[in-house]
Scaffold this motif. Structure first.
Motif, PDB file in Angstrom:
ATOM      1  N   TRP A  50     -22.442  -5.914  58.122  1.00  0.00           N
ATOM      2  CA  TRP A  50     -23.785  -5.473  58.480  1.00  0.00           C
ATOM      3  C   TRP A  50     -24.664  -5.328  57.238  1.00  0.00           C
ATOM      4  N   ASP A  51     -24.131  -4.728  56.173  1.00  0.00           N
ATOM      5  CA  ASP A  51     -24.904  -4.552  54.947  1.00  0.00           C
ATOM      6  C   ASP A  51     -25.388  -5.903  54.420  1.00  0.00           C
ATOM      7  N   TYR A  52     -24.529  -6.899  54.467  1.00  0.00           N
ATOM      8  CA  TYR A  52     -24.894  -8.236  54.000  1.00  0.00           C
ATOM      9  C   TYR A  52     -25.925  -8.880  54.930  1.00  0.00           C
ATOM     10  N   VAL A  53     -25.641  -8.855  56.225  1.00  0.00           N
ATOM     11  CA  VAL A  53     -26.524  -9.520  57.193  1.00  0.00           C
ATOM     12  C   VAL A  53     -27.898  -8.853  57.210  1.00  0.00           C
ATOM     13  N   ALA A  54     -27.943  -7.534  57.134  1.00  0.00           N
ATOM     14  CA  ALA A  54     -29.225  -6.820  57.189  1.00  0.00           C
ATOM     15  C   ALA A  54     -30.168  -7.275  56.090  1.00  0.00           C
ATOM     16  N   SER A  55     -29.608  -7.650  54.945  1.00  0.00           N
ATOM     17  CA  SER A  55     -30.473  -8.090  53.845  1.00  0.00           C
ATOM     18  C   SER A  55     -30.704  -9.603  53.846  1.00  0.00           C
ATOM     19  N   ASN A  56     -30.072 -10.309  54.782  1.00  0.00           N
ATOM     20  CA  ASN A  56     -30.212 -11.777  54.863  1.00  0.00           C
ATOM     21  C   ASN A  56     -30.450 -12.241  56.304  1.00  0.00           C
ATOM     22  N   ILE A  57     -30.961 -11.375  57.146  1.00  0.00           N
ATOM     23  CA  ILE A  57     -30.955 -11.602  58.597  1.00  0.00           C
ATOM     24  C   ILE A  57     -31.610 -12.915  59.011  1.00  0.00           C
ATOM     25  N   ALA A  58     -32.674 -13.313  58.359  1.00  0.00           N
ATOM     26  CA  ALA A  58     -33.366 -14.546  58.746  1.00  0.00           C
ATOM     27  C   ALA A  58     -32.662 -15.794  58.219  1.00  0.00           C
ATOM     28  N   ALA A  59     -31.733 -15.625  57.296  1.00  0.00           N
ATOM     29  CA  ALA A  59     -31.083 -16.774  56.661  1.00  0.00           C
ATOM     30  C   ALA A  59     -29.729 -17.114  57.291  1.00  0.00           C
ATOM     31  N   ILE A  60     -29.383 -16.456  58.384  1.00  0.00           N
ATOM     32  CA  ILE A  60     -28.068 -16.665  58.986  1.00  0.00           C
ATOM     33  C   ILE A  60     -28.237 -17.283  60.370  1.00  0.00           C
ATOM     34  N   ASP A  61     -27.469 -18.344  60.623  1.00  0.00           N
ATOM     35  CA  ASP A  61     -27.541 -19.043  61.900  1.00  0.00           C
ATOM     36  C   ASP A  61     -26.529 -18.543  62.914  1.00  0.00           C
ATOM     37  N   LEU A  62     -25.359 -18.146  62.426  1.00  0.00           N
ATOM     38  CA  LEU A  62     -24.235 -17.879  63.323  1.00  0.00           C
ATOM     39  C   LEU A  62     -23.336 -16.808  62.736  1.00  0.00           C
ATOM     40  N   ILE A  63     -22.872 -15.910  63.603  1.00  0.00           N
ATOM     41  CA  ILE A  63     -21.870 -14.918  63.203  1.00  0.00           C
ATOM     42  C   ILE A  63     -20.694 -15.044  64.156  1.00  0.00           C
ATOM     43  N   SER A  76     -20.603  -2.406  68.077  1.00  0.00           N
ATOM     44  CA  SER A  76     -21.621  -1.690  67.296  1.00  0.00           C
ATOM     45  C   SER A  76     -22.345  -2.640  66.353  1.00  0.00           C
ATOM     46  N   LEU A  77     -21.604  -3.568  65.752  1.00  0.00           N
ATOM     47  CA  LEU A  77     -22.219  -4.556  64.861  1.00  0.00           C
ATOM     48  C   LEU A  77     -23.215  -5.432  65.622  1.00  0.00           C
ATOM     49  N   VAL A  78     -22.821  -5.911  66.797  1.00  0.00           N
ATOM     50  CA  VAL A  78     -23.723  -6.762  67.582  1.00  0.00           C
ATOM     51  C   VAL A  78     -24.967  -5.973  68.016  1.00  0.00           C
ATOM     52  N   ALA A  79     -24.783  -4.716  68.408  1.00  0.00           N
ATOM     53  CA  ALA A  79     -25.935  -3.894  68.795  1.00  0.00           C
ATOM     54  C   ALA A  79     -26.901  -3.743  67.616  1.00  0.00           C
ATOM     55  N   LEU A  80     -26.373  -3.479  66.416  1.00  0.00           N
ATOM     56  CA  LEU A  80     -27.228  -3.373  65.230  1.00  0.00           C
ATOM     57  C   LEU A  80     -27.921  -4.694  64.923  1.00  0.00           C
ATOM     58  N   LEU A  81     -27.191  -5.785  65.070  1.00  0.00           N
ATOM     59  CA  LEU A  81     -27.785  -7.103  64.828  1.00  0.00           C
ATOM     60  C   LEU A  81     -28.971  -7.335  65.750  1.00  0.00           C
ATOM     61  N   ARG A  82     -28.802  -7.038  67.014  1.00  0.00           N
ATOM     62  CA  ARG A  82     -29.890  -7.250  67.974  1.00  0.00           C
ATOM     63  C   ARG A  82     -31.058  -6.311  67.686  1.00  0.00           C
ATOM     64  N   LEU A  83     -30.755  -5.038  67.400  1.00  0.00           N
ATOM     65  CA  LEU A  83     -31.836  -4.103  67.059  1.00  0.00           C
ATOM     66  C   LEU A  83     -32.543  -4.516  65.777  1.00  0.00           C
ATOM     67  N   GLY A  84     -31.801  -5.110  64.856  1.00  0.00           N
ATOM     68  CA  GLY A  84     -32.381  -5.533  63.585  1.00  0.00           C
ATOM     69  C   GLY A  84     -33.120  -6.856  63.651  1.00  0.00           C
ATOM     70  N   GLY A  85     -33.144  -7.490  64.825  1.00  0.00           N
ATOM     71  CA  GLY A  85     -33.898  -8.713  64.992  1.00  0.00           C
ATOM     72  C   GLY A  85     -33.112  -9.995  64.781  1.00  0.00           C
ATOM     73  N   LEU A 108     -25.482  -7.879  75.467  1.00  0.00           N
ATOM     74  CA  LEU A 108     -26.095  -8.046  74.142  1.00  0.00           C
ATOM     75  C   LEU A 108     -26.353  -9.521  73.801  1.00  0.00           C
ATOM     76  N   SER A 109     -26.240 -10.368  74.816  1.00  0.00           N
ATOM     77  CA  SER A 109     -26.547 -11.802  74.689  1.00  0.00           C
ATOM     78  C   SER A 109     -25.687 -12.537  73.667  1.00  0.00           C
ATOM     79  N   VAL A 110     -24.379 -12.232  73.675  1.00  0.00           N
ATOM     80  CA  VAL A 110     -23.445 -12.996  72.848  1.00  0.00           C
ATOM     81  C   VAL A 110     -23.336 -14.389  73.459  1.00  0.00           C
ATOM     82  N   ASP A 111     -23.306 -15.422  72.622  1.00  0.00           N
ATOM     83  CA  ASP A 111     -23.317 -16.799  73.106  1.00  0.00           C
ATOM     84  C   ASP A 111     -21.983 -17.250  73.680  1.00  0.00           C
TER      85      ASP A 111
END
Length: 133
Positions: A50-63, A76-85, A108-111
């Motif tokens: 989460w710490d990494y993704v939060a600072s790079n959120i627009a640069a990541i295509d897939l988790i 919890s990670l997926v919920a934070l990801l969705r809340l974080g945009g 949470l709209s997991v693919d």
């Protein structure tokens, strides 16, 4: 993470984050995705991811993530990801999910949700589908 790059034939180089509490899985996925031409980083702990993704959120295509993770579980990670945009794609691969957990991931709209024990080719076919524009 590097900038988006096309690999030709309509295939893009995905920027992938792999998260699994088992270092063997996280690192193996990261190496395999990198060898397939994608940019991949791996984490063994949900909070570090989460710490990494939060600072790079627009640069990541897939988790690609597991449900049981230290410090911050998959839900919890997926919920934070969705809340974080985070609007990229999410694949959950887990040993066992309860119906409640599966439903929450779907909410949470997991693919994709794959149960561990899946054929590795199934995961890689999904990744290849996502890599085509």
């Amino acid at each position: 993470m590097s900038d988006f790059k096309s690999q030709g034939n309509g295939r893009k180089r995905l920027r992938i984050v792999c998260v699994d509490e088992q270092p063997l899985f996280a690192d193996a996925y990261g190496h395999i995705f990198s060898a397939a031409g994608h940019t991949a980083v791996s984490f063994h702990d949900g909070q570090a991811a989460w710490d990494y993704v939060a600072s790079n959120i627009a640069a990541i295509d897939l988790i690609v993530l597991d449900q049981p993770l230290s410090r911050l579980d998959g839900l919890s990670l997926v919920a934070l990801l969705r809340l974080g945009g985070f609007s990229g794609q999410l694949i959950v691969h887990a040993n066992e999910l309860t119906e409640e957990q599966r439903g929450r991931f779907q909410d949470l709209s997991v693919d994709f949700i794959l149960s561990k024990g899946f054929q590795s080719r199934d995961l890689f076919q999904i990744i290849e589908l996502m890599a085509h524009v």
